[in-house]
Design a protein around this motif. Structure first.
Motif, PDB file in Angstrom:
ATOM      1  N   PHE A 156     -67.983 -14.523  18.115  1.00  0.00           N
ATOM      2  CA  PHE A 156     -67.345 -14.162  18.999  1.00  0.00           C
ATOM      3  C   PHE A 156     -66.127 -14.752  18.301  1.00  0.00           C
ATOM      4  O   PHE A 156     -65.752 -14.299  17.432  1.00  0.00           O
TER       5      PHE A 156
ATOM      6  N   LYS B 101     -65.073 -13.487  14.562  1.00  0.00           N
ATOM      7  CA  LYS B 101     -63.705 -12.287  15.101  1.00  0.00           C
ATOM      8  C   LYS B 101     -62.341 -12.677  15.613  1.00  0.00           C
ATOM      9  O   LYS B 101     -61.721 -12.331  14.884  1.00  0.00           O
ATOM     10  N   MET B 102     -62.669 -14.362  15.517  1.00  0.00           N
ATOM     11  CA  MET B 102     -61.317 -15.025  15.623  1.00  0.00           C
ATOM     12  C   MET B 102     -60.833 -16.048  15.129  1.00  0.00           C
ATOM     13  O   MET B 102     -60.416 -17.162  15.663  1.00  0.00           O
ATOM     14  N   ASP B 103     -61.946 -16.693  14.512  1.00  0.00           N
ATOM     15  CA  ASP B 103     -61.883 -18.086  13.623  1.00  0.00           C
ATOM     16  C   ASP B 103     -61.524 -19.349  14.246  1.00  0.00           C
ATOM     17  O   ASP B 103     -60.489 -19.510  12.987  1.00  0.00           O
ATOM     18  N   PHE B 104     -61.998 -18.820  14.907  1.00  0.00           N
ATOM     19  CA  PHE B 104     -62.153 -20.528  15.460  1.00  0.00           C
ATOM     20  C   PHE B 104     -63.177 -21.263  14.280  1.00  0.00           C
ATOM     21  O   PHE B 104     -64.269 -20.904  13.823  1.00  0.00           O
TER      22      PHE B 104
ATOM     23  N   GLN C 270     -65.106 -25.535  17.851  1.00  0.00           N
ATOM     24  CA  GLN C 270     -63.831 -25.350  18.723  1.00  0.00           C
ATOM     25  C   GLN C 270     -64.831 -25.029  19.841  1.00  0.00           C
ATOM     26  O   GLN C 270     -63.690 -24.330  21.274  1.00  0.00           O
TER      27      GLN C 270
ATOM     28  N   ILE D   5     -64.772 -23.113  24.976  1.00  0.00           N
ATOM     29  CA  ILE D   5     -63.717 -21.782  25.405  1.00  0.00           C
ATOM     30  C   ILE D   5     -64.938 -21.233  25.833  1.00  0.00           C
ATOM     31  O   ILE D   5     -65.186 -20.458  27.026  1.00  0.00           O
TER      32      ILE D   5
ATOM     33  N   ILE E  67     -66.207 -18.876  29.550  1.00  0.00           N
ATOM     34  CA  ILE E  67     -66.055 -17.065  28.803  1.00  0.00           C
ATOM     35  C   ILE E  67     -67.885 -16.132  29.454  1.00  0.00           C
ATOM     36  O   ILE E  67     -67.541 -15.433  30.314  1.00  0.00           O
TER      37      ILE E  67
ATOM     38  N   LEU F 192     -69.791  -4.690  29.548  1.00  0.00           N
ATOM     39  CA  LEU F 192     -68.705  -3.693  29.263  1.00  0.00           C
ATOM     40  C   LEU F 192     -68.175  -5.161  28.636  1.00  0.00           C
ATOM     41  O   LEU F 192     -68.117  -4.690  26.505  1.00  0.00           O
ATOM     42  N   PHE F 193     -67.582  -6.051  28.306  1.00  0.00           N
ATOM     43  CA  PHE F 193     -67.677  -6.706  27.415  1.00  0.00           C
ATOM     44  C   PHE F 193     -68.099  -7.907  26.715  1.00  0.00           C
ATOM     45  O   PHE F 193     -67.838  -7.131  24.926  1.00  0.00           O
TER      46      PHE F 193
ATOM     47  N   LYS G  48     -69.301  -5.191  24.135  1.00  0.00           N
ATOM     48  CA  LYS G  48     -68.712  -4.685  22.741  1.00  0.00           C
ATOM     49  C   LYS G  48     -68.440  -6.350  21.798  1.00  0.00           C
ATOM     50  O   LYS G  48     -68.574  -5.703  21.309  1.00  0.00           O
ATOM     51  N   ILE G  49     -68.551  -6.895  21.946  1.00  0.00           N
ATOM     52  CA  ILE G  49     -68.914  -8.413  21.795  1.00  0.00           C
ATOM     53  C   ILE G  49     -70.248  -8.111  20.992  1.00  0.00           C
ATOM     54  O   ILE G  49     -69.375  -8.384  19.235  1.00  0.00           O
TER      55      ILE G  49
ATOM     56  N   MET H 175     -69.816  -5.243  18.126  1.00  0.00           N
ATOM     57  CA  MET H 175     -68.594  -5.889  17.033  1.00  0.00           C
ATOM     58  C   MET H 175     -69.334  -6.830  15.852  1.00  0.00           C
ATOM     59  O   MET H 175     -69.112  -7.279  14.658  1.00  0.00           O
TER      60      MET H 175
ATOM     61  N   MET I  68     -60.398  -5.303  20.160  1.00  0.00           N
ATOM     62  CA  MET I  68     -61.407  -4.546  20.745  1.00  0.00           C
ATOM     63  C   MET I  68     -62.079  -3.452  21.032  1.00  0.00           C
ATOM     64  O   MET I  68     -62.921  -2.535  21.738  1.00  0.00           O
TER      65      MET I  68
ATOM     66  N   PHE J 131     -60.370  -0.801  23.072  1.00  0.00           N
ATOM     67  CA  PHE J 131     -60.256  -0.827  24.342  1.00  0.00           C
ATOM     68  C   PHE J 131     -59.687   0.382  24.803  1.00  0.00           C
ATOM     69  O   PHE J 131     -58.630   0.042  23.950  1.00  0.00           O
TER      70      PHE J 131
ATOM     71  N   ILE K 296     -60.304  -6.646  33.132  1.00  0.00           N
ATOM     72  CA  ILE K 296     -61.163  -7.554  32.568  1.00  0.00           C
ATOM     73  C   ILE K 296     -60.227  -9.126  32.059  1.00  0.00           C
ATOM     74  O   ILE K 296     -60.331 -10.175  32.383  1.00  0.00           O
TER      75      ILE K 296
ATOM     76  N   LEU L 262     -58.684 -18.374  32.167  1.00  0.00           N
ATOM     77  CA  LEU L 262     -59.094 -19.209  31.740  1.00  0.00           C
ATOM     78  C   LEU L 262     -57.997 -20.582  31.302  1.00  0.00           C
ATOM     79  O   LEU L 262     -57.431 -20.204  30.952  1.00  0.00           O
TER      80      LEU L 262
ATOM     81  N   MET M  59     -52.773 -13.663  16.397  1.00  0.00           N
ATOM     82  CA  MET M  59     -53.581 -12.670  15.547  1.00  0.00           C
ATOM     83  C   MET M  59     -52.690 -10.707  16.413  1.00  0.00           C
ATOM     84  O   MET M  59     -53.286 -10.374  15.555  1.00  0.00           O
TER      85      MET M  59
END
Ligand SMILES: [Mn+2]
Ligand SMILES: [Mn+2]
Ligand SMILES: [Mn+2]
Ligand SMILES: [Mn+2]
Lengths: 218, 218
Positions: free
Chosen positions: A83, A87-90, A94, A98, A102, A109-110, A113-114, A117, B88, B90, B98, B105, B117
């Motif tokens: 993700f 989706k976040m362009d890391f 990198q 993180i 996470i 649910l989180f 969803k990921i 997506m 996302m 939600f 969440i 973090l 973003m």
DNA sequence: TAAATTTGTTAGATTCGTCTAAGTTATTAT
DNA sequence: ATAATAACTTAGACGAATCTAACAAATTTA
């Protein structure tokens, strides 16, 4: 539920397991940078919870339940990495730190969803397989680039020992997953290779590098 | 850095602070659902760290440093909520739990990316202001819908006491931030209102509801 | 103002995850 | 085979975050 700490032990046990599924307390201690007595008592605790098989002076093994729980944590880690990259362009160098945090979120649910997506991916940004919702991993067999011979053409499929430094090194050489690599020569004495990929005509890769690159033969 | 636990105390102190910036140990204990003696010792610890002014039998106050740290945690919380809603998909009723976890973090890069973003938002999905990078909040003055009079037309700007249930209730009534609400009548005896918005011609809102809705007069 | 109640503090215990020091068992080297 | 070393376990301590029980101060009620 398992604690943050317990999840990290399970993950480490999973990742260190050899073909027999065995891990020594010493390895585990080194991997987690946690002293042996601490590891020892945590193993007893996880054994109580039926997540680990523990017997004095014997190697450690995850139970089926433990392996499943570990797989689910690794699933969250790898979905997260994907993700962050997609989706976040890391950059792929990198995301580990993180994801390391996470992965411990408690929110089905989180992660669903990921997953949605991303279109239910099966590989993370480093080419590692993402365990399914039952914690099972669909192992794919790749070869180390270092085991390939001169003349062969291969595709970079995954990277192992994915430290920041190594991934940055690969970035600097413009080596990405999917890169088509042609092996021109292999040095006898140190195993280093001269290879061709992209527009590069003669890049040299040390054995240290090539044994960390997993490839698919074309 | 501060621990997960310390961050939660700071945030609660910030959110409970009255006009004088004062919070009683008792309120704090209730808010966090943590017993008073525990709160008491944590306050002494935060006082050691110069985050809270603590004197026996006096109300608690955040120091400037404490208020800044609290603001930065709230910043992470609200940026996260905004990300979950905007990027996302939600619902505004799903994001609090969440964000409650993600706010802890440790990754400046992650929150900077989110901020970028989102285009550097100043409000979260519930209309609450997002503190800036120094932890400061730019307070905007809104009125409670319950303080408005018949005949006025207002825009829904923010929601307070954002529990799941209340937000789901607003969803069911198709009330969103930005909804233009015209007040038709206000009942004397219970403060309930009959209002018009969207295509709805005569919705009734109890005082309990209207005092939780913050509006801008048009 | 005196009693009752609520609020706040102190003291001491508990669980979790960690450590160091000191043994014990297993493995490796001589 | 014995000695040296490495791996593992046990024992005991500690900080962080929580609790309960008991006491003290402040506030409210009578
Ligand atoms: Mn990783
Ligand atoms: Mn990975
Ligand atoms: Mn929230
Ligand atoms: Mn919010």
């Amino acid at each position: 539920m398992h604690s943050y700490t317990e999840e990290n032990y399970l993950k480490a046990l999973f990742n260190l397991a050899n073909d027999k599924g065995e891990v020594s307390p010493n390895e585990l201690s080194k991997r987690l940078a946690i002293k042996m007595p601490t590891v020892n008592s945590m193993m007893k605790k996880l054994a109580e919870k039926k997540l680990v098989h523990y017997e004095s002076y014997k190697p450690l093994r995850l139970t089926d339940k433990g392996r499943k729980e570990a797989g689910l944590v690794i699933r969250k880690h790898r979905l997260t990495e994907m993700f962050l990259v997609q989706k976040m362009d890391f950059g792929w160098e990198q995301v580990h730190e993180i994801a390391e945090q996470i992965e411990h979120l408690h929110s089905p649910l989180f992660f669903e969803k990921i997953d949605e997506m991303l279109g239910y991916p099966t590989l993370d940004p480093h080419g590692s397989p993402i365990p399914d919702k039952t914690g099972k991993i669909d192992w794919v067999h790749y070869e180390k680039l270092s085991d390939c011979k001169a003349g062969e053409t291969v595709k970079l499929a995954a990277v192992i020992q994915t430290t920041d430094e190594f991934l940055k090194f690969l970035n600097s050489r413009e080596l990405h997953l999917g890169s088509k690599i042609k092996i021109k020569t292999v040095e006898r004495f140190d195993g280093s290779m001269v290879v061709t990929y992209n527009k590069k005509t003669a890049e040299s890769l040390s054995h240290t590098v090539s044994e960390r690159l997993l490839v698919e033969k074309l």
